[in-house]
Design an enzyme around this catalytic site. Structure first.
Site, PDB file in Angstrom:
ATOM      1  N   ASP A   1      -4.085   7.052   1.946  1.00 19.21           N
ATOM      2  CA  ASP A   1      -4.813   6.283   2.972  1.00 19.21           C
ATOM      3  C   ASP A   1      -5.675   7.205   3.840  1.00 19.21           C
ATOM      4  O   ASP A   1      -6.560   6.730   4.544  1.00 19.21           O
ATOM      5  CB  ASP A   1      -3.812   5.592   3.917  1.00 19.21           C
ATOM      6  CG  ASP A   1      -3.421   4.208   3.465  1.00 19.21           C
ATOM      7  OD1 ASP A   1      -4.265   3.521   2.882  1.00 19.21           O
ATOM      8  OD2 ASP A   1      -2.258   3.810   3.731  1.00 19.21           O
TER       9      ASP A   1
ATOM     10  N   LYS B   1      -3.261  -4.423  -5.020  1.00 18.00           N
ATOM     11  CA  LYS B   1      -3.167  -2.987  -5.288  1.00 18.00           C
ATOM     12  C   LYS B   1      -2.328  -2.726  -6.542  1.00 18.00           C
ATOM     13  O   LYS B   1      -2.678  -1.890  -7.376  1.00 18.00           O
ATOM     14  CB  LYS B   1      -2.556  -2.263  -4.077  1.00 18.00           C
ATOM     15  CG  LYS B   1      -3.511  -2.251  -2.893  1.00 18.00           C
ATOM     16  CD  LYS B   1      -2.901  -1.718  -1.600  1.00 18.00           C
ATOM     17  CE  LYS B   1      -3.937  -1.854  -0.483  1.00 18.00           C
ATOM     18  NZ  LYS B   1      -3.522  -1.253   0.786  1.00 18.00           N
TER      19      LYS B   1
ATOM     20  N   GLN C   1       1.949  -0.049   3.794  1.00 14.75           N
ATOM     21  CA  GLN C   1       1.006  -1.092   4.187  1.00 14.75           C
ATOM     22  C   GLN C   1       1.170  -1.398   5.685  1.00 14.75           C
ATOM     23  O   GLN C   1       2.275  -1.593   6.173  1.00 14.75           O
ATOM     24  CB  GLN C   1       1.259  -2.346   3.333  1.00 14.75           C
ATOM     25  CG  GLN C   1       0.229  -3.446   3.502  1.00 14.75           C
ATOM     26  CD  GLN C   1      -1.138  -3.098   2.896  1.00 14.75           C
ATOM     27  OE1 GLN C   1      -1.251  -2.242   2.030  1.00 14.75           O
ATOM     28  NE2 GLN C   1      -2.174  -3.765   3.369  1.00 14.75           N
TER      29      GLN C   1
HETATM   30  N1  L34 Z   1      -1.769   1.412   4.883  1.00 11.79           N
HETATM   31  N2  L34 Z   1      -2.674  -0.635   5.397  1.00 11.79           N
HETATM   32  C1  L34 Z   1      -2.767   0.529   4.747  1.00 11.79           C
HETATM   33  N3  L34 Z   1      -3.838   0.853   3.974  1.00 11.79           N
HETATM   34  C2  L34 Z   1      -4.850  -0.024   3.821  1.00 11.79           C
HETATM   35  O1  L34 Z   1      -5.933   0.316   3.119  1.00 11.79           O
HETATM   36  C3  L34 Z   1      -4.771  -1.273   4.454  1.00 11.79           C
HETATM   37  N4  L34 Z   1      -5.726  -2.247   4.293  1.00 11.79           N
HETATM   38  C4  L34 Z   1      -6.063  -3.120   5.416  1.00 11.79           C
HETATM   39  C5  L34 Z   1      -4.740  -3.681   5.971  1.00 11.79           C
HETATM   40  N5  L34 Z   1      -3.653  -2.709   5.972  1.00 11.79           N
HETATM   41  C6  L34 Z   1      -3.669  -1.554   5.270  1.00 11.79           C
HETATM   42  C7  L34 Z   1      -5.894  -2.931   3.135  1.00 11.79           C
HETATM   43  O2  L34 Z   1      -5.406  -2.582   2.073  1.00 11.79           O
HETATM   44  C8  L34 Z   1      -6.922  -4.182   4.745  1.00 11.79           C
HETATM   45  N6  L34 Z   1      -6.679  -4.023   3.326  1.00 11.79           N
HETATM   46  C9  L34 Z   1      -7.138  -4.900   2.327  1.00 11.79           C
HETATM   47  C10 L34 Z   1      -6.853  -4.714   0.973  1.00 11.79           C
HETATM   48  C11 L34 Z   1      -7.286  -5.591   0.013  1.00 11.79           C
HETATM   49  C12 L34 Z   1      -8.034  -6.687   0.365  1.00 11.79           C
HETATM   50  C13 L34 Z   1      -8.345  -6.879   1.696  1.00 11.79           C
HETATM   51  C14 L34 Z   1      -7.889  -5.996   2.660  1.00 11.79           C
HETATM   52  C15 L34 Z   1      -8.473  -7.655  -0.677  1.00 11.79           C
HETATM   53  O3  L34 Z   1      -8.073  -7.528  -1.799  1.00 11.79           O
HETATM   54  N7  L34 Z   1      -9.292  -8.658  -0.331  1.00 11.79           N
HETATM   55  C16 L34 Z   1      -9.789  -9.654  -1.239  1.00 11.79           C
HETATM   56  C17 L34 Z   1      -9.023 -10.964  -1.210  1.00 11.79           C
HETATM   57  C18 L34 Z   1      -8.135 -11.154  -0.041  1.00 11.79           C
HETATM   58  C19 L34 Z   1      -7.345 -12.451  -0.001  1.00 11.79           C
HETATM   59  O4  L34 Z   1      -7.466 -13.291  -0.909  1.00 11.79           O
HETATM   60  O5  L34 Z   1      -6.615 -12.616   0.988  1.00 11.79           O
HETATM   61  C20 L34 Z   1     -11.264  -9.893  -0.908  1.00 11.79           C
HETATM   62  O6  L34 Z   1     -11.961 -10.411  -1.760  1.00 11.79           O
HETATM   63  O7  L34 Z   1     -11.684  -9.583   0.199  1.00 11.79           O
END
Ligand code: L34
Length: 256
Positions: free
Chosen positions: A92, A25, A69
């Protein structure tokens, strides 16, 4: 117009997955030219300390969006934290006011993950209108708002969950299938209709540290007409939608 979006991201404790997401982020903010502040708080931070930081950010002019988060450590009441965020800075869309607005269809913010799913569907040229949409999972963060967004787009929506009987019979009918249960490889190819659009919201970490979704990709891709991968599917879209909501928040807070 002098509008400068600013995002504050708060992370409490040292959950490795959360640290990755928060880093992504922050990086996105840099790439978009959005000002950001990160607050990495110790796991022992009290609820009062967290609430007072939120209050400070609620009143801070340079901050248009606030994100705590999730999950937060057990000794902190997640609901109290969410309710403390000024709904106009709630990028969010987890605050009850924003949740209610999603129900009625008159909303400022859409929760980032379901918004990302809708964007993927639209950008792929898929029309939701009249389609059988099945959402597997009923969380407040994904399943429930996802169902609402599909409904607002005139989909016929079914929500399935752990107590659903004959799950396969339901998922087999889906033209658009959204998997958000948090169980690795839960949806297998035999549960998918030929040509269906399959969107995998799950991000599960296996023991070998590898990431995998809620959909068993190998068997699913053989039947699906379109399918999202994990990683590289919904996750990055979640981050992109957060950027959009932050800009939106800056506009809203400027004009009110
Ligand atoms: N308050 N909490 C709040 N807001 C959110 O919108 C979230 N979420 C979920 C968990 N908790 C939260 C996220 O941000 C899940 N989530 C999230 C954000 C980014 C990614 C996955 C989940 C992400 O960047 N995923 C990448 C790589 C992940 C890695 O390497 O571990 C992907 O390609 O899926």
């Amino acid at each position: 117009m002098g509008i400068k979006p600013g995002l504050a991201v708060i992370i409490v404790g040292d959950d490795p997955a959360s640290q990755v997401y928060v880093r992504n982020k922050e990086r996105a903010c840099e790439e978009c030219g959005i000002y950001s502040e990160k607050y990495a708080l110790d796991a022992s931070t009290t609820q009062e300390e967290l609430l007072s930081l939120i209050e400070e950010l609620n009143n801070k002019k340079s901050i248009s969006g606030i994100l705590v988060q999730l999950p937060v450590p057990d000794h902190i009441d997640e609901e109290k934290i969410i309710e403390a965020i000024n709904p106009r800075k709630d990028v969010d869309a987890f605050h009850p006011i924003n949740v209610g607005k999603i129900m009625t269809g008159n909303y400022d913010f859409v929760p980032c993950t379901p918004a990302g799913v809708m964007e993927l569907i639209k950008e792929s040229g898929i029309d939701v209108c009249g389609k059988e949409c099945v959402v597997v999972g009923r969380s407040n963060i994904v399943g429930k708002p996802q169902a609402m967004l599909l409904l607002h787009n005139n989909g016929t929506v079914t929500i399935c969950h752990s107590k659903t009987k004959d799950l396969k019979e339901k998922t087999k009918k889906a033209d658009i299938l959204v998997a958000a249960v948090g169980i690795p490889n839960f949806i297998t190819g035999d549960m998918i209709k030929e040509g269906a659009v399959v969107i995998d919201v799950g991000i599960n970490r296996l023991e070998n540290k590898k990431l995998c979704g809620d959909v068993e990709f190998e068997s699913a891709e053989k039947v699906a007409g379109a399918i999202t991968p994990v990683p590289g599917g919904v996750g990055p879209m979640t981050v992109a939608m957060l950027m959009k909501n932050t800009v939106r928040a800056a506009v809203i807070n400027k004009s009110k």
